[in-house]
Design an enzyme around this catalytic site. Sequence first.
Site, mmCIF file in Angstrom:
data_model
loop_
_atom_site.group_PDB
_atom_site.id
_atom_site.type_symbol
_atom_site.label_atom_id
_atom_site.label_comp_id
_atom_site.label_asym_id
_atom_site.label_seq_id
_atom_site.Cartn_x
_atom_site.Cartn_y
_atom_site.Cartn_z
ATOM 1 N N LYS A 33 44.797 59.936 58.852
ATOM 2 C CA LYS A 33 43.589 59.226 58.340
ATOM 3 C C LYS A 33 43.342 59.838 56.782
ATOM 4 O O LYS A 33 43.359 61.119 56.607
ATOM 5 C CB LYS A 33 42.410 59.667 59.072
ATOM 6 C CG LYS A 33 41.242 58.862 58.918
ATOM 7 C CD LYS A 33 39.701 59.470 59.349
ATOM 8 C CE LYS A 33 39.497 60.376 58.251
ATOM 9 N NZ LYS A 33 38.068 60.682 57.890
ATOM 10 N N ASP A 60 39.789 55.349 55.472
ATOM 11 C CA ASP A 60 38.562 55.600 56.023
ATOM 12 C C ASP A 60 37.472 55.217 54.481
ATOM 13 O O ASP A 60 37.344 56.440 54.113
ATOM 14 C CB ASP A 60 38.212 57.004 56.547
ATOM 15 C CG ASP A 60 36.726 57.196 57.074
ATOM 16 O OD1 ASP A 60 36.019 56.075 57.391
ATOM 17 O OD2 ASP A 60 36.393 58.152 57.559
ATOM 18 N N ASP A 65 28.889 47.134 50.501
ATOM 19 C CA ASP A 65 28.526 46.452 49.250
ATOM 20 C C ASP A 65 27.942 44.895 49.565
ATOM 21 O O ASP A 65 28.029 44.599 50.746
ATOM 22 C CB ASP A 65 29.550 46.593 48.336
ATOM 23 C CG ASP A 65 29.157 46.746 46.744
ATOM 24 O OD1 ASP A 65 28.225 45.721 46.476
ATOM 25 O OD2 ASP A 65 29.499 47.375 46.188
ATOM 26 N N THR A 119 26.734 60.336 61.302
ATOM 27 C CA THR A 119 26.247 61.479 62.248
ATOM 28 C C THR A 119 25.484 62.462 61.455
ATOM 29 O O THR A 119 24.855 63.345 61.860
ATOM 30 C CB THR A 119 27.380 62.189 63.002
ATOM 31 O OG1 THR A 119 28.320 62.292 61.967
ATOM 32 C CG2 THR A 119 27.964 61.303 64.179
HETATM 33 O O1 C5P Z 1 38.343 68.600 60.495
HETATM 34 P P1 C5P Z 1 37.760 67.771 61.291
HETATM 35 O O2 C5P Z 1 38.354 67.491 62.720
HETATM 36 O O3 C5P Z 1 36.418 67.972 61.825
HETATM 37 O O4 C5P Z 1 37.808 66.177 60.624
HETATM 38 C C1 C5P Z 1 37.205 65.063 61.293
HETATM 39 C C2 C5P Z 1 37.333 64.096 60.317
HETATM 40 O O5 C5P Z 1 36.759 62.873 60.831
HETATM 41 C C3 C5P Z 1 36.978 64.254 58.845
HETATM 42 O O6 C5P Z 1 37.722 63.454 58.127
HETATM 43 C C4 C5P Z 1 35.472 63.930 58.685
HETATM 44 O O7 C5P Z 1 34.974 63.438 57.553
HETATM 45 C C5 C5P Z 1 35.569 62.669 59.802
HETATM 46 N N1 C5P Z 1 34.418 62.456 60.412
HETATM 47 C C6 C5P Z 1 33.600 63.131 61.153
HETATM 48 N N2 C5P Z 1 32.450 63.270 61.843
HETATM 49 C C7 C5P Z 1 32.099 61.722 61.662
HETATM 50 C C8 C5P Z 1 32.780 61.031 61.091
HETATM 51 C C9 C5P Z 1 33.848 61.117 60.410
HETATM 52 O O8 C5P Z 1 33.931 64.479 61.277
HETATM 53 N N3 C5P Z 1 30.852 61.593 62.502
#
Ligand code: C5P
Length: 234
Positions: A33, A60, A65, A119
């Site tokens: 991702k 992502d 827009d 979130t």
């Molecule tokens: O390091 P971690 O496992 O927390 O990374 C989760 C990934 O998912 C990060 O790229 C973060 O930006 C993304 N993300 C998140 N929570 C969300 C949406 C996206 O942690 N609600």
Amino acid sequence: MRRAAVYCAIDRADRAAAEMLARSIKGHVGGLKLGLEFFTANGPREVEALQALGLPIFLDLKLHDIPNTVAGAVRAASALGVRYLTVHAAGGRAMLEAAAHAAAASPTPPKLLAITVLTSLDESDLVVQGIVRPVADQVMAMAELALGSGIDGLVCSPLEVEGLRRRFGPAPVLAVPGIRPAGGALGDQKRTRTPSEAQAAGADVLVIGRPISDAADPAGAARAIADELDRAAA
Ligand code: C5P
């Protein structure tokens, strides 16, 4: 039970570090991702370079827009051949339909996933925007809007996945961040589930970053997660 795919979040602006991480975990994850940080720093050519390692890409970009602009961005991202691309459901029906049409017209269409409610927003943030219903109801309404506008799936928290799966059935792709292996550090994620819990709740894609990328042995961490999911899905 469906075996969920793990997409490792490469939250690094530095392309050499990103490539080293991607190479080391390649055999143990389903994809990578890449988010705004990587894309803004390195651009589409570096997305292609990582993709050339042989792993599908979840791009992502959280597009939001006017419909014409988003359609153009979806066309450009589709031409890269990425597997998943994100848009904001809050962009509205016309934007979502334009995104879906642009993807469908590509020879290499990505699956489009919608963000329902970030979130990082709570009820008081929504009230400022004039949205007075509870966050959970807003998530459901945005999910309905997106899936009814031709979007293929949703990005949702581990706590939402079960309700969304029950409401919308097996078709939509549900991609879930906020995953932490049992006993792992939570970091800034507050409401987490383990990989096998999220898979059991109906997730198709698990977005996992730091539990893999910050591990002393990223390949070992990724392999342990893959083994856990294999065992639970068997
Ligand atoms: O390091 P971690 O496992 O927390 O990374 C989760 C990934 O998912 C990060 O790229 C973060 O930006 C993304 N993300 C998140 N929570 C969300 C949406 C996206 O942690 N609600």
